[in-house]
Enzyme design. Structure first.
Site, PDB file in Angstrom:
ATOM      1  N   ASN A   1      -4.076  14.367  73.487  1.00  0.00           N
ATOM      2  CA  ASN A   1      -4.135  13.676  72.192  1.00  0.00           C
ATOM      3  C   ASN A   1      -2.769  13.936  71.572  1.00  0.00           C
ATOM      4  OD1 ASN A   1      -6.802  12.820  72.447  1.00  0.00           O
ATOM      5  ND2 ASN A   1      -7.594  14.726  71.601  1.00  0.00           N
TER       6      ASN A   1
ATOM      7  N   GLU B   1     -11.128   7.675  73.074  1.00  0.00           N
ATOM      8  CA  GLU B   1     -11.317   8.477  71.870  1.00  0.00           C
ATOM      9  C   GLU B   1     -10.224   8.219  70.838  1.00  0.00           C
ATOM     10  OE1 GLU B   1     -13.784  12.278  73.427  1.00  0.00           O
ATOM     11  OE2 GLU B   1     -11.633  12.497  73.571  1.00  0.00           O
TER      12      GLU B   1
ATOM     13  N   ARG C   1      -4.929   9.263  82.890  1.00  0.00           N
ATOM     14  CA  ARG C   1      -6.287   9.815  82.878  1.00  0.00           C
ATOM     15  C   ARG C   1      -7.361   8.727  82.949  1.00  0.00           C
ATOM     16  NH1 ARG C   1      -7.891  12.991  78.425  1.00  0.00           N
ATOM     17  NH2 ARG C   1      -8.719  14.773  79.543  1.00  0.00           N
TER      18      ARG C   1
ATOM     19  N   ASP D   1     -18.238  14.885  80.790  1.00  0.00           N
ATOM     20  CA  ASP D   1     -17.172  15.580  80.082  1.00  0.00           C
ATOM     21  C   ASP D   1     -17.282  17.089  80.174  1.00  0.00           C
ATOM     22  OD1 ASP D   1     -15.120  16.287  78.473  1.00  0.00           O
ATOM     23  OD2 ASP D   1     -16.021  15.641  76.597  1.00  0.00           O
TER      24      ASP D   1
ATOM     25  N   GLU E   1     -14.837  24.974  76.665  1.00  0.00           N
ATOM     26  CA  GLU E   1     -15.312  24.194  75.522  1.00  0.00           C
ATOM     27  C   GLU E   1     -16.832  24.138  75.463  1.00  0.00           C
ATOM     28  OE1 GLU E   1     -13.844  20.181  75.597  1.00  0.00           O
ATOM     29  OE2 GLU E   1     -15.055  19.554  73.885  1.00  0.00           O
TER      30      GLU E   1
HETATM   31  O1  GCW Z   1     -14.022  17.010  76.117  1.00  0.00           O
HETATM   32  C1  GCW Z   1     -13.431  16.149  75.249  1.00  0.00           C
HETATM   33  C2  GCW Z   1     -12.931  17.067  74.201  1.00  0.00           C
HETATM   34  C3  GCW Z   1     -11.716  16.553  73.485  1.00  0.00           C
HETATM   35  C4  GCW Z   1     -10.693  16.138  74.521  1.00  0.00           C
HETATM   36  C5  GCW Z   1     -11.286  15.064  75.412  1.00  0.00           C
HETATM   37  C6  GCW Z   1     -10.346  14.653  76.526  1.00  0.00           C
HETATM   38  C7  GCW Z   1      -8.328  16.282  74.396  1.00  0.00           C
HETATM   39  O2  GCW Z   1     -13.960  17.354  73.294  1.00  0.00           O
HETATM   40  O3  GCW Z   1     -11.241  17.587  72.665  1.00  0.00           O
HETATM   41  O4  GCW Z   1      -9.504  15.714  73.939  1.00  0.00           O
HETATM   42  O5  GCW Z   1     -12.432  15.539  76.025  1.00  0.00           O
HETATM   43  O6  GCW Z   1     -10.476  15.189  77.618  1.00  0.00           O
HETATM   44  O7  GCW Z   1      -9.503  13.818  76.310  1.00  0.00           O
END
Ligand code: GCW
Length: 718
Positions: free
Chosen positions: A228, A309, A342, A383, A411
């Site tokens: 990000n 996102e 990605r 994820d 996470e």
């Molecule tokens: O798992 C999610 C996370 C985001 C992350 C996103 C990603 C960097 O909650 O924080 O952003 O994946 O992998 O892009």
């Protein structure tokens, strides 16, 4: 004072000193502690390593010499000379055929080592015993030096060696989700290591220790900033700082890469578009790349999160992911750079099952990417959940190199305080059979390029590193950094072997200490899955920070942000139907896999509710009903943590006090939180299933409203 009073006073202290383990440790040294070997090993190692003779001069060879000097002095308990004159029986000779006529003359089989491999061999030279550490490149030699140290650290004999190793993957990268203000997205180990404000002039010695640790496990690249991303990283002001870090890392074989913000031409370039087909945009990226390579000639390339996102991307301009990736690839191609694009995309609009979105988006683009593009795919299709089946893209893009992205930072696995060794989880994914080209088409064989003959290969690990003294936020999280590096080097090393190595180097070679530690590590992933998301459940966590349970959450803007969307529990049953009668995302797997996962009778139990929605009284293989099994699994997870605490407590006399206490305290947190997860989830699921707790299983301590009311503001990493 009576005659023996003083003695009586001092005696316990003296006994204490004799029994106490070595000096206080805080974890800073990671697995490179180099504490002196036990007396019975000293003689053997000392005679096999009497001098360090580095043949040739380069910053990398100097780093190899420095590491051996430091490591051997510690391990052998005395300095080892590094002058050629000191070389007698037992000298260690390091170099490449290019750096050393002597090594060139030995006729060693270096060809099959590739650019980064090494060979370690015991030889006789002019009648004297010697050990040669050779590679085709200096960095191979450095890796060999670390390997020799590891052999001693893990108490292997070194007097008759004949080892040759080369990495199986080309790009073995850390991905730092570090922001320019030093906050770290999903970071639980303090602030970012990169002190941008003091760079380029102040080069924190810690940068070198970071590079040493990475080189010791073969990591050869680092993406410094968050996916990000902030376009400022591409401004001259920051590039100068990036170049300083690159200079520190270069001797250790580590290249820097940057996350590029797709609309940087607008954000910092003054253009009104970032359309990848617009000539001005293309020219901007070419000029930017040229500028970067002028400062950092070995710059690795770009990592991009686009149209996911809320990140900008080519789709904002009506273009495809391939258009976007190819434009950047063209810009870095003349310099030998790559683009890692990605596949973690999930659309802002399309309300289909997220588990299928990356596949549906990227599979049609197979073959459309330029040769220096690698598509970076997360291990699983959602994820980084506590457990996911492998991502269906693996095996499905034979004409596009795919690299795997793992999350080292935890996470969704209890942040830094839960002891969870991820080696077993990653091993499970790497060993998974995609059946892309018949049986044995494992994910490991997809990503090492052997299945489809990929031109580039790699792995990316989302770093768990920050400026905490212990680097990773906890002592045991260092193991995940270590395991990641080892698997990126060789995706077939077993998680058990890695845990053993790491524990020997980090804690002790004493079987009394080693066995319990490895045991805790090996069972820890199953434990966390059990107390958080057993039987294929996923995405049950609280909103935003993802800390703690929130299975009841149903009020978020997007359907697929809500846990209720993923578990679909109601009065009748639970689970996400991903078969043909549901979202059918199971059909993205190869037919054999789809058939196995798609049948509730053959799907592995750990993925049952990932693929199937089943009634609460569904009979499990072991005979229990699904509801009873769920209760049993949640409970088993909590019990496992209690077991870890016990095992750890028993190690108190054998482990240095500071690290022991830290781990003990963290295990207490883990136990409380495991209980919280179990009780909150079961209270919630029981409100739907309305079934009694099976005999012998305690109901939650509180009612559902209690758990729902828990708030954890300011949780880290968010
Ligand atoms: O798992 C999610 C996370 C985001 C992350 C996103 C990603 C960097 O909650 O924080 O952003 O994946 O992998 O892009």
């Amino acid at each position: 004072m009576p005659r023996f009073a003083l003695l009586r006073l001092l005696l316990p202290m003296m006994v204490g000193l004799l029994c106490a383990p070595a000096a206080a440790e805080d974890g800073y040294d990671l697995w490179l502690r180099y504490r002196t070997v036990e007396p019975q090993w000293q003689e053997g190692y000392r005679t096999a390593a009497t001098a360090i003779v580095v043949e040739g001069e380069s910053p990398t060879l100097a780093a190899a010499r420095a590491e051996l000097e430091r490591g051997l002095a510690g391990l052998l308990g005395r300095p080892v000379p590094t002058t050629p004159e000191a070389a007698g029986d037992g000298a260690i000779i390091l170099g490449t055929p290019r750096s050393s006529p002597l090594i060139a003359g030995l006729g060693l089989p270096l060809d099959r080592l590739g650019p980064e491999g090494y060979l370690i061999r015991s030889i006789t030279l002019g009648g004297r015993r010697a050990m040669v550490i050779a590679g085709r490149s200096d960095v191979g030699v450095l890796y060999g030096a670390f390997r020799l140290l590891r052999l001693i650290q893990t108490r292997q004999p070194i007097d008759a060696l004949d080892l040759a190793e080369a990495p199986r993957l080309e790009r073995r990268l850390l991905n730092h989700w570090d922001n320019l203000d030093r906050s770290v997205e999903r970071g639980y180990a303090g602030l970012s290591l990169w002190d941008w404000q003091k760079l380029p002039h102040f080069r924190d010695p810690r940068y070198t220790d970071y590079a040493r640790a990475n080189a010791s496990i073969g990591i050869n690249g680092t993406v410094l900033n968050n996916v990000n991303s902030n376009a400022d990283i591409l401004t001259p002001q920051f590039l100068e700082k990036v170049a300083a870090l690159a200079d520190v890392f270069r001797p250790y074989g580590i290249r820097v890469y940057l996350s590029a913000r797709f609309n940087a031409p607008m954000a910092i370039g003054g253009l009104e578009t970032a359309d990848p087909l617009d000539p001005r945009v293309r020219a901007w990226w070419r000029a930017k790349s040229d500028e970067i390579y002028r400062r950092i000639p070995d710059f690795g390339g770009f990592l991009v999160k686009a149209n996911s996102e809320g990140q900008p991307g080519p789709q904002d301009f009506g273009r495809s992911h391939a258009d976007g990736a190819n434009m950047l690839a063209e810009a870095v191609e003349p310099h030998g750079g790559i683009v890692m694009w990605r596949a973690f995309v999930y659309s802002d609009e399309v309300p289909t099952d997220r588990a299928a979105q990356a596949y549906d988006e990227f599979k049609p683009l197979d073959g459309e990417f330029r040769p220096n593009v690698i598509v970076q795919v997360k291990n699983g299709p959602i994820d980084f959940q506590p457990r996911e089946p492998f991502h269906p893209l693996f095996g499905a893009m034979p004409r596009t190199p795919l690299m795997m992205e793992l999350q080292i930072t935890k996470e969704y696995l209890g942040f830094a305080t839960h002891l969870v060794y991820l080696g077993t989880m990653w091993e499970e994914v790497l060993d998974a059979d995609t059946h892309a080209q018949g049986e044995g088409s494992t994910v490991a064989r997809v990503i090492d390029g052997s299945l489809d003959d990929y031109a580039h290969t790699g792995m990316a690990g989302v770093a768990n590193i920050g400026n905490d003294r212990n680097w990773s936020g906890s002592q045991f999280d260092q193991a995940n950094w270590y395991a990641y590096g080892r698997l990126a080097w060789d995706p077939d090393v077993t998680a058990g072997a890695i845990a053993g190595e790491w524990a020997r180097m980090t804690w002790s070679n004493d079987p009394q200490v080693l066995e319990p530690i490895v045991g805790m590590m090996m069972d820890s992933h199953q434990a966390v899955v059990d107390y958080m998301t057993p039987l294929g459940l996923h995405h049950l966590m609280a909103t935003g920070h993802h800390y703690g349970p929130g299975p009841w959450v149903d009020d978020l803007e997007r359907a697929d942000w809500n846990p209720v969307y993923f578990h679909r529990a109601d009065r009748e049953g639970i689970g996400f139907d991903r078969t043909a009668s549901g979202s059918n995302s199971v059909s993205r797997y190869a037919p054999e896999v789809a058939a196995r996962f798609g049948d509730a009778g053959t799907v592995p139990e750990e993925f049952l509710l990932w693929f199937h929605h089943l009634p609460w009284d569904h009979r499990m293989a072991g005979g229990r009903t699904l509801w009873d099994e769920l209760v049993a699994r949640y409970t088993r997870g909590v019990t496992a943590v209690a077991g870890m605490r016990q095992a750890w407590a028993a190690l108190a006399p054998h482990v240095d006090a500071q690290r022991h206490a830290e781990v003990s305290d963290f295990l207490l947190i883990q136990q409380e939180e495991a209980q919280w997860w179990r009780d909150a989830c079961l209270a919630y699921f029981q409100s739907l299933s309305r079934r009694p707790f099976p005999e012998g299983y305690a109901p939650p301590a509180h009612d559902l409203e209690y758990y729902k009311a828990i708030r954890t503001p300011y949780a880290p990493g968010n």
